[in-house]
Design a protein around this motif. Structure first.
Motif, PDB file in Angstrom:
ATOM      1  N   GLY A 129      -3.179   4.181   3.656  1.00 55.95           N
ATOM      2  CA  GLY A 129      -3.560   3.419   2.473  1.00 55.95           C
ATOM      3  C   GLY A 129      -3.941   1.996   2.827  1.00 55.95           C
ATOM      4  O   GLY A 129      -4.067   1.625   3.995  1.00 55.95           O
ATOM      5  N   ASP A 130      -4.136   1.197   1.810  1.00 53.37           N
ATOM      6  CA  ASP A 130      -4.453  -0.228   2.000  1.00 53.37           C
ATOM      7  C   ASP A 130      -3.910  -0.993   0.808  1.00 53.37           C
ATOM      8  O   ASP A 130      -3.144  -0.459   0.012  1.00 53.37           O
ATOM      9  CB  ASP A 130      -5.958  -0.430   2.165  1.00 53.37           C
ATOM     10  N   ILE A 131      -4.360  -2.215   0.641  1.00 52.53           N
ATOM     11  CA  ILE A 131      -3.835  -3.063  -0.416  1.00 52.53           C
ATOM     12  C   ILE A 131      -4.078  -2.447  -1.794  1.00 52.53           C
ATOM     13  O   ILE A 131      -3.234  -2.556  -2.694  1.00 52.53           O
ATOM     14  CB  ILE A 131      -4.437  -4.484  -0.327  1.00 52.53           C
ATOM     15  N   ASP A 132      -5.211  -1.768  -1.997  1.00 54.56           N
ATOM     16  CA  ASP A 132      -5.474  -1.192  -3.310  1.00 54.56           C
ATOM     17  C   ASP A 132      -4.507  -0.057  -3.627  1.00 54.56           C
ATOM     18  O   ASP A 132      -4.154   0.173  -4.787  1.00 54.56           O
ATOM     19  CB  ASP A 132      -6.925  -0.733  -3.433  1.00 54.56           C
ATOM     20  N   THR A 133      -4.033   0.642  -2.595  1.00 52.04           N
ATOM     21  CA  THR A 133      -3.034   1.691  -2.802  1.00 52.04           C
ATOM     22  C   THR A 133      -1.718   1.090  -3.267  1.00 52.04           C
ATOM     23  O   THR A 133      -1.100   1.566  -4.226  1.00 52.04           O
ATOM     24  CB  THR A 133      -2.794   2.473  -1.499  1.00 52.04           C
ATOM     25  N   LEU A 134      -1.288   0.037  -2.575  1.00 47.50           N
ATOM     26  CA  LEU A 134      -0.041  -0.629  -2.969  1.00 47.50           C
ATOM     27  C   LEU A 134      -0.169  -1.220  -4.364  1.00 47.50           C
ATOM     28  O   LEU A 134       0.779  -1.172  -5.164  1.00 47.50           O
ATOM     29  CB  LEU A 134       0.296  -1.731  -1.960  1.00 47.50           C
ATOM     30  N   MET A 135      -1.334  -1.773  -4.686  1.00 47.66           N
ATOM     31  CA  MET A 135      -1.508  -2.378  -6.000  1.00 47.66           C
ATOM     32  C   MET A 135      -1.519  -1.333  -7.105  1.00 47.66           C
ATOM     33  O   MET A 135      -1.121  -1.609  -8.240  1.00 47.66           O
ATOM     34  CB  MET A 135      -2.790  -3.206  -6.038  1.00 47.66           C
ATOM     35  N   PHE A 136      -1.972  -0.120  -6.814  1.00 46.25           N
ATOM     36  CA  PHE A 136      -1.877   0.958  -7.797  1.00 46.25           C
ATOM     37  C   PHE A 136      -0.414   1.232  -8.115  1.00 46.25           C
ATOM     38  O   PHE A 136      -0.030   1.355  -9.292  1.00 46.25           O
ATOM     39  CB  PHE A 136      -2.553   2.222  -7.263  1.00 46.25           C
ATOM     40  N   LEU A 137       0.413   1.306  -7.085  1.00 45.93           N
ATOM     41  CA  LEU A 137       1.850   1.532  -7.293  1.00 45.93           C
ATOM     42  C   LEU A 137       2.472   0.357  -8.037  1.00 45.93           C
ATOM     43  O   LEU A 137       3.300   0.549  -8.936  1.00 45.93           O
ATOM     44  CB  LEU A 137       2.538   1.743  -5.943  1.00 45.93           C
ATOM     45  N   GLN A 138       2.089  -0.867  -7.672  1.00 50.69           N
ATOM     46  CA  GLN A 138       2.629  -2.047  -8.346  1.00 50.69           C
ATOM     47  C   GLN A 138       2.239  -2.053  -9.815  1.00 50.69           C
ATOM     48  O   GLN A 138       3.080  -2.332 -10.693  1.00 50.69           O
ATOM     49  CB  GLN A 138       2.126  -3.322  -7.678  1.00 50.69           C
TER      50      GLN A 138
END
Length: 449
Positions: free
Chosen positions: A79-88
């Motif tokens: 993943g990348d930052i957009d993956t983490l931001m989806f979870l956030q």
């Protein structure tokens, strides 16, 4: 905040299952919309530094390393930052809705409250901002949910409070202010006596070795963060109290000139960065001298800085609007740029109205409401002995202490610092009003039937 454990509290009560499912679908849709609009993330220089640490696996303690470590784990699995931001974004959105649901006791007023809060800036921006402050806000929301659901079991609620406080410390250092309070709640809720007062140290004793273990396992590089705060404080004393400057000659002659210039001092220091050509030993000596020989001047500077963050009149860095220039190759997605620009313009228009700006872009009204609410709940608890008032005071003391944690650590009037507490108060207030309106509407319908 009502006594929610007496309400119909199951996450999907039988008679409300359809409404609950519809509300969850709406919240999910809003989360996806915000994620798609602000992909990959809204990021400041601090955020970009943490991103770079995650990408290079070289971590420092300038920012608490947990967000960088979590992002590196996401990158490790593809993943990348957009993956983490989806979870956030999902944790943020559903955390807000479920907290409102716990307080209102019904999905309809909870959803209406949720739509209102998300429609008002800066919440939507923070849901997609890779910031420690957004993570603290998520921790407050979920801590509130679990604390309310455990309302009938005070020992469990106290344990949840302690765990949430410990986790918050891994995201923001000043969250350590919450540890003594959560320890006190453990001692109180377990009905222990004075001779067992050491129980209050449990959250601290759990946090410190866990922190040491993480720092060791991930080879966290130590940086002199404390020195930076010392430099800010010493320069501020020289600026605000010239009569005291002779006590700290090194700061007067070397530190203070670094920040010389026109304009508001507390806004000016924000733009000077964090590396200063200062002698650490002499800075420490001046700092000790200041605290020992001019404590009121030191306290005055701290109060001035704290008051500056709580200002009615100005807001510094209300929310982010993009990524800014960066060397990491990160860019905002172009497909949703028109929608993103409309949302940004909408927030700018709202901020022009004085009373809207005071409610949405300053902390002082919410700080005062928080302090007043806790005080009233304590008075009612002492007079009536009803446990729900004690629970209200206990839960709302967490955001109040988080406000006060910036009495020691805020160098600049950055809005984001106190936003987790302000959001918690906004959510509780809107939900309480929605619950009251819902009850009155129900009573009116019953009386007319």
């Amino acid at each position: 905040m009502p006594d929610t454990h007496r309400i119909e509290t199951g996450p999907f009560p039988g008679r409300n299952r359809i409404l609950e499912g519809a509300a969850v679908a709406v919240v999910f849709t809003i989360n996806v919309f915000l994620w798609a609009t602000f992909r990959p993330a809204l990021m400041s220089p601090d955020s970009l530094t943490q991103y770079e640490e995650a990408a290079t696996l070289v971590f420092s303690d300038w920012h608490p390393p947990l967000p960088s470590i979590m992002l590196s784990a996401v990158m490790h699995v593809g993943g990348d930052i957009d993956t983490l931001m989806f979870l956030q974004c999902m944790a943020f959105g559903f955390g807000l809705y479920l907290l409102l649901r716990e307080i209102t006791g019904h999905p309809v007023p909870a959803l209406v409250s949720h739509l209102l809060l998300v429609a008002l800036p800066p919440l939507g921006f923070y849901m997609m901002t890779f910031w420690k402050d957004s993570w603290i806000a998520v921790a407050f929301l979920w801590g509130g949910i679990l604390g309310l659901r455990a309302g009938g079991a005070p020992k469990l609620a106290a344990g949840i409070g302690a765990l949430a406080s410990i986790l918050a410390c891994f995201v923001r250092d000043n969250a350590a202010m919450l540890l003594p309070w959560s320890g006190f709640l453990l001692w109180k809720c377990f009905g222990l006596r004075a001779r067992h007062a050491l129980v209050m140290l449990i959250p601290i004793l759990l946090y410190l070795p866990a922190r040491a273990g993480i720092y060791s396992a991930f080879h966290i590089q130590p940086l002199n963060k404390i020195t930076t705060l010392q430099v800010y404080d010493l320069a501020a004393v020289c600026h605000m109290r010239p009569d005291v400057a002779d006590l700290i000659p090194y700061s007067r002659d070397v530190v203070a000139p670094i920040f010389a210039g026109p304009g508001d001092f507390f806004e000016r220091i924000f733009f000077y960065g964090f590396s200063f050509p200062c002698d650490q030993e002499k800075v420490n000596r001046d700092y000790r001298t200041l605290i020992m020989h001019a404590p009121m001047a030191f306290l005055g500077v701290k109060l001035a800085s704290f008051s500056n963050v709580l200002s009615w009149e100005k807001t510094t860095l209300w929310h982010l609007e993009g990524l800014g220039n960066n060397r990491l190759g990160l860019e905002m997605n172009g497909s949703m740029e028109p929608v993103r620009n409309l949302i940004i313009e909408y927030s700018h228009v709202l901020s022009q109205y004085r009373w809207i700006r005071i409610l949405l872009a300053t902390h002082r009204p919410w700080f005062c409401l928080n302090a007043g609410w806790v005080l009233c709940a304590l008075i009612l608890y002492r007079k009536t002995g009803k446990p729900e008032y004690g629970r209200q005071a206990a839960l709302l003391t967490f955001p109040l202490l988080y406000y006060f944690s910036y009495l020691a650590t805020s160098p600049a009037p950055d809005f984001r610092y106190m936003y987790p507490s302000t959001l918690a108060l906004q959510a509780v207030t809107v939900a309480a009003l929605a619950r009251l309106a819902s009850r009155r509407a129900t009573m009116r319908i019953v009386s007319n039937s």
